[in-house]
Design an enzyme around this catalytic site. Structure first.
Site, PDB file in Angstrom:
ATOM      1  N   SER A   8       1.103  -1.596  -0.139  1.00 37.49           N
ATOM      2  CA  SER A   8      -0.167  -0.023  -0.205  1.00 37.49           C
ATOM      3  C   SER A   8       0.640   0.900  -0.145  1.00 37.49           C
ATOM      4  O   SER A   8       1.728   1.532   1.092  1.00 37.49           O
ATOM      5  CB  SER A   8      -0.981  -0.138   1.615  1.00 37.49           C
ATOM      6  OG  SER A   8      -1.567   1.264   1.599  1.00 37.49           O
ATOM      7  N   HIS A  32      -1.254  -1.114  -3.960  1.00 36.79           N
ATOM      8  CA  HIS A  32      -2.684  -1.055  -3.337  1.00 36.79           C
ATOM      9  C   HIS A  32      -2.888   0.299  -3.711  1.00 36.79           C
ATOM     10  O   HIS A  32      -1.455   1.014  -2.954  1.00 36.79           O
ATOM     11  CB  HIS A  32      -2.780  -1.457  -2.081  1.00 36.79           C
ATOM     12  CG  HIS A  32      -3.863  -1.935  -1.702  1.00 36.79           C
ATOM     13  ND1 HIS A  32      -4.494  -1.896  -1.431  1.00 36.79           N
ATOM     14  CD2 HIS A  32      -4.475  -0.605   0.601  1.00 36.79           C
ATOM     15  CE1 HIS A  32      -6.201  -1.968  -0.052  1.00 36.79           C
ATOM     16  NE2 HIS A  32      -5.800  -0.917  -0.477  1.00 36.79           N
ATOM     17  N   ASP A  34      -4.686   3.358  -2.060  1.00 33.53           N
ATOM     18  CA  ASP A  34      -6.050   4.119  -0.853  1.00 33.53           C
ATOM     19  C   ASP A  34      -6.885   5.126  -0.945  1.00 33.53           C
ATOM     20  O   ASP A  34      -5.851   6.540  -0.552  1.00 33.53           O
ATOM     21  CB  ASP A  34      -5.626   3.569   0.436  1.00 33.53           C
ATOM     22  CG  ASP A  34      -5.275   2.292   1.109  1.00 33.53           C
ATOM     23  OD1 ASP A  34      -6.156   1.763   1.119  1.00 33.53           O
ATOM     24  OD2 ASP A  34      -3.573   2.284   1.185  1.00 33.53           O
ATOM     25  N   MET A  36      -9.414   7.807  -0.400  1.00 37.69           N
ATOM     26  CA  MET A  36     -10.211   8.178   0.781  1.00 37.69           C
ATOM     27  C   MET A  36     -10.628   9.531   0.712  1.00 37.69           C
ATOM     28  O   MET A  36     -10.079  10.601   0.010  1.00 37.69           O
ATOM     29  CB  MET A  36      -9.315   7.899   2.316  1.00 37.69           C
ATOM     30  CG  MET A  36      -8.796   6.691   2.546  1.00 37.69           C
ATOM     31  SD  MET A  36      -8.163   6.847   4.161  1.00 37.69           S
ATOM     32  CE  MET A  36      -6.990   5.377   4.238  1.00 37.69           C
ATOM     33  N   HIS A  65      -8.771   0.951  -3.802  1.00 37.19           N
ATOM     34  CA  HIS A  65      -8.964   0.505  -2.631  1.00 37.19           C
ATOM     35  C   HIS A  65     -10.435   1.854  -1.977  1.00 37.19           C
ATOM     36  O   HIS A  65      -9.336   2.456  -2.142  1.00 37.19           O
ATOM     37  CB  HIS A  65      -7.983   0.020  -1.514  1.00 37.19           C
ATOM     38  CG  HIS A  65      -8.953  -0.208  -0.542  1.00 37.19           C
ATOM     39  ND1 HIS A  65      -8.880  -0.361   0.977  1.00 37.19           N
ATOM     40  CD2 HIS A  65     -10.608  -0.880  -0.182  1.00 37.19           C
ATOM     41  CE1 HIS A  65      -9.298  -0.447   2.036  1.00 37.19           C
ATOM     42  NE2 HIS A  65     -10.556  -0.450   1.497  1.00 37.19           N
ATOM     43  N   MET A  67     -12.398   3.852  -0.646  1.00 35.11           N
ATOM     44  CA  MET A  67     -12.637   4.201   1.006  1.00 35.11           C
ATOM     45  C   MET A  67     -13.616   5.747   1.031  1.00 35.11           C
ATOM     46  O   MET A  67     -13.333   6.650   1.333  1.00 35.11           O
ATOM     47  CB  MET A  67     -11.440   4.174   2.238  1.00 35.11           C
ATOM     48  CG  MET A  67     -11.288   2.474   1.910  1.00 35.11           C
ATOM     49  SD  MET A  67      -9.362   2.675   3.201  1.00 35.11           S
ATOM     50  CE  MET A  67      -8.432   2.332   1.776  1.00 35.11           C
ATOM     51  N   MET A 136     -11.350  -6.242   6.145  1.00 35.85           N
ATOM     52  CA  MET A 136     -10.104  -5.232   6.353  1.00 35.85           C
ATOM     53  C   MET A 136      -9.677  -5.826   8.214  1.00 35.85           C
ATOM     54  O   MET A 136     -10.924  -5.696   8.927  1.00 35.85           O
ATOM     55  CB  MET A 136     -11.568  -3.915   7.002  1.00 35.85           C
ATOM     56  CG  MET A 136     -11.523  -2.766   5.403  1.00 35.85           C
ATOM     57  SD  MET A 136     -10.107  -2.292   5.083  1.00 35.85           S
ATOM     58  CE  MET A 136      -8.609  -1.756   5.923  1.00 35.85           C
ATOM     59  N   GLY A 141      -9.085   3.861   7.146  1.00 36.72           N
ATOM     60  CA  GLY A 141      -8.907   5.510   7.589  1.00 36.72           C
ATOM     61  C   GLY A 141      -7.000   5.879   7.616  1.00 36.72           C
ATOM     62  O   GLY A 141      -6.723   6.300   6.875  1.00 36.72           O
ATOM     63  N   PHE A 142      -6.407   4.524   8.069  1.00 38.69           N
ATOM     64  CA  PHE A 142      -5.181   5.088   8.292  1.00 38.69           C
ATOM     65  C   PHE A 142      -4.193   3.914   8.351  1.00 38.69           C
ATOM     66  O   PHE A 142      -4.460   2.860   8.679  1.00 38.69           O
ATOM     67  CB  PHE A 142      -4.621   5.936   9.434  1.00 38.69           C
ATOM     68  CG  PHE A 142      -5.445   6.394   9.968  1.00 38.69           C
ATOM     69  CD1 PHE A 142      -4.798   7.812   9.542  1.00 38.69           C
ATOM     70  CD2 PHE A 142      -6.800   6.755  10.467  1.00 38.69           C
ATOM     71  CE1 PHE A 142      -5.909   8.991   9.951  1.00 38.69           C
ATOM     72  CE2 PHE A 142      -7.953   8.075  10.037  1.00 38.69           C
ATOM     73  CZ  PHE A 142      -7.507   8.669  10.411  1.00 38.69           C
ATOM     74  N   GLY A 143      -2.800   4.113   8.362  1.00 37.20           N
ATOM     75  CA  GLY A 143      -1.768   3.119   7.862  1.00 37.20           C
ATOM     76  C   GLY A 143      -0.870   2.567   8.862  1.00 37.20           C
ATOM     77  O   GLY A 143      -1.295   4.068   9.700  1.00 37.20           O
ATOM     78  N   GLY A 144      -0.038   1.781   9.358  1.00 37.76           N
ATOM     79  CA  GLY A 144       0.361   1.976  10.867  1.00 37.76           C
ATOM     80  C   GLY A 144      -0.643   1.426  12.187  1.00 37.76           C
ATOM     81  O   GLY A 144      -0.107   1.309  12.807  1.00 37.76           O
ATOM     82  N   ASP A 174      -6.168  -6.404   4.838  1.00 38.64           N
ATOM     83  CA  ASP A 174      -5.257  -5.160   4.756  1.00 38.64           C
ATOM     84  C   ASP A 174      -5.401  -4.587   5.968  1.00 38.64           C
ATOM     85  O   ASP A 174      -7.088  -4.483   6.510  1.00 38.64           O
ATOM     86  CB  ASP A 174      -6.254  -4.570   3.720  1.00 38.64           C
ATOM     87  CG  ASP A 174      -6.082  -2.980   3.430  1.00 38.64           C
ATOM     88  OD1 ASP A 174      -5.231  -2.173   4.104  1.00 38.64           O
ATOM     89  OD2 ASP A 174      -6.743  -2.211   2.570  1.00 38.64           O
ATOM     90  N   GLY A 175      -4.850  -4.144   6.496  1.00 38.26           N
ATOM     91  CA  GLY A 175      -4.365  -3.360   7.902  1.00 38.26           C
ATOM     92  C   GLY A 175      -3.566  -4.523   9.100  1.00 38.26           C
ATOM     93  O   GLY A 175      -4.040  -5.327   9.171  1.00 38.26           O
ATOM     94  N   GLY A 176      -2.617  -3.509   8.963  1.00 39.58           N
ATOM     95  CA  GLY A 176      -1.364  -4.503  10.652  1.00 39.58           C
ATOM     96  C   GLY A 176      -1.032  -6.048   9.937  1.00 39.58           C
ATOM     97  O   GLY A 176      -0.534  -6.774  10.716  1.00 39.58           O
ATOM     98  N   GLY A 196       1.165  -1.966   3.994  1.00 38.35           N
ATOM     99  CA  GLY A 196       1.524  -0.642   4.186  1.00 38.35           C
ATOM    100  C   GLY A 196       2.957  -0.592   5.040  1.00 38.35           C
ATOM    101  O   GLY A 196       3.919  -0.200   4.276  1.00 38.35           O
ATOM    102  N   SER A 197       2.950  -0.020   6.486  1.00 32.48           N
ATOM    103  CA  SER A 197       3.815   0.037   6.491  1.00 32.48           C
ATOM    104  C   SER A 197       4.570  -0.898   7.356  1.00 32.48           C
ATOM    105  O   SER A 197       6.402  -0.874   7.413  1.00 32.48           O
ATOM    106  CB  SER A 197       3.644   0.948   8.545  1.00 32.48           C
ATOM    107  OG  SER A 197       2.659  -0.803   8.748  1.00 32.48           O
TER     108      SER A 197
END
Ligand code: DX5
Ligand code: ZN
Length: 225
Positions: A8, A32, A34, A36, A65, A67, A136, A141-144, A174-176, A196-197
């Site tokens: 991402s 990816h 994002d 938003m 993606h 959002m 999800m 809404g946010f990375g990390g 997607d996420g973490g 992402g991160s």
């Protein structure tokens, strides 16, 4: 299907997006993106003009993606622009089947995303309308953010539903997603991994992608699904 990695660019340097994509061009399967709108999620990133610009500079297919509110209006345009995968959120779409069909008609893979608290069970009957189900694993809404383990049983259930219908639907998380969590996701049934991160926060993003892929492959080989 062999595990696929979709870094991402939310965690990349937004002033150098093309260069950031190039850093993972030889190791990743997708990029990816994002999108938003500060309405569906409390953050604002980029939209169609930036995606169009990126399409001219990316050697990898774009996994968009969305959002955003009103994906019924906007999603087909991302597919028409050339994104190879476009994911809308079930919580935002008012006419998901029409929109998913419009995405496919424009030549892209149609994705349906659901938030951590949205149950997957209600979507069983429309699995034939989608190419990818996105679960999800953080609130969008946010990375990390920290991976939500509470979604793991839903990954398992989603894989069972897909298997039960014998459909070639990809299952994306997607996420973490990181070296610490990717094996759990793969073991539960995911086969497309957004990170992402864990990729762009690493000193060597390409190496981070290769490491994630190796972990996912190992966990998939041992999985019972
Ligand atoms: C979050 C986005 C994710 C985000 C993931 O709402 O949909 O794609 O970039 O970031 P990490 O991998 O850092 O959790
Ligand atoms: Zn995303």
């Amino acid at each position: 299907m062999a595990p696929q990695i979709s870094p991402s660019i939310l965690s990349a340097d937004f002033a150098r997006l093309a260069d950031e994509v190039a850093r993972v061009a030889d190791s990743a399967d997708w990029v990816h993106v994002d999108v938003m709108d500060n309405h569906f999620v409390p953050n604002l990133t980029l939209g169609l003009p930036v995606v169009q610009a990126l399409l001219d500079h990316s050697a990898l297919p774009l996994d968009c993606h969305l959002m955003i509110e009103d994906p019924d209006r906007w999603a087909p345009q991302y597919a028409e622009a050339g994104a190879k995968s476009v994911t809308i959120h079930a919580e935002a779409a008012k006419a998901p089947i029409r929109t998913l069909r419009a995405i496919r008609a424009a030549g892209a893979r149609a994705g349906l995303g659901i938030n951590p608290a949205t149950p997957v069970d209600g979507f069983e009957d429309i699995l034939g309308e989608i190419d990818m189900l996105l679960l999800m694993t953080v609130e969008p809404g946010f990375g990390g953010q920290r991976f939500l383990d509470v979604v793991l049983p839903k990954i398992r259930r989603a894989r069972e539903l897909i298997k039960g219908r014998d459909l070639p639907v990809w299952l994306q998380v997607d996420g973490g997603v990181s070296a610490e969590t990717i094996e759990r996701c793969a073991e539960a049934g995911a086969d497309v991994f957004v990170a992402g991160s864990a990729v762009y926060g690493a000193d060597d993003p390409a190496e981070a992608v290769r490491r994630l892929r190796a972990l996912a492959e190992e966990a998939t080989a041992k999985a019972d699904w």
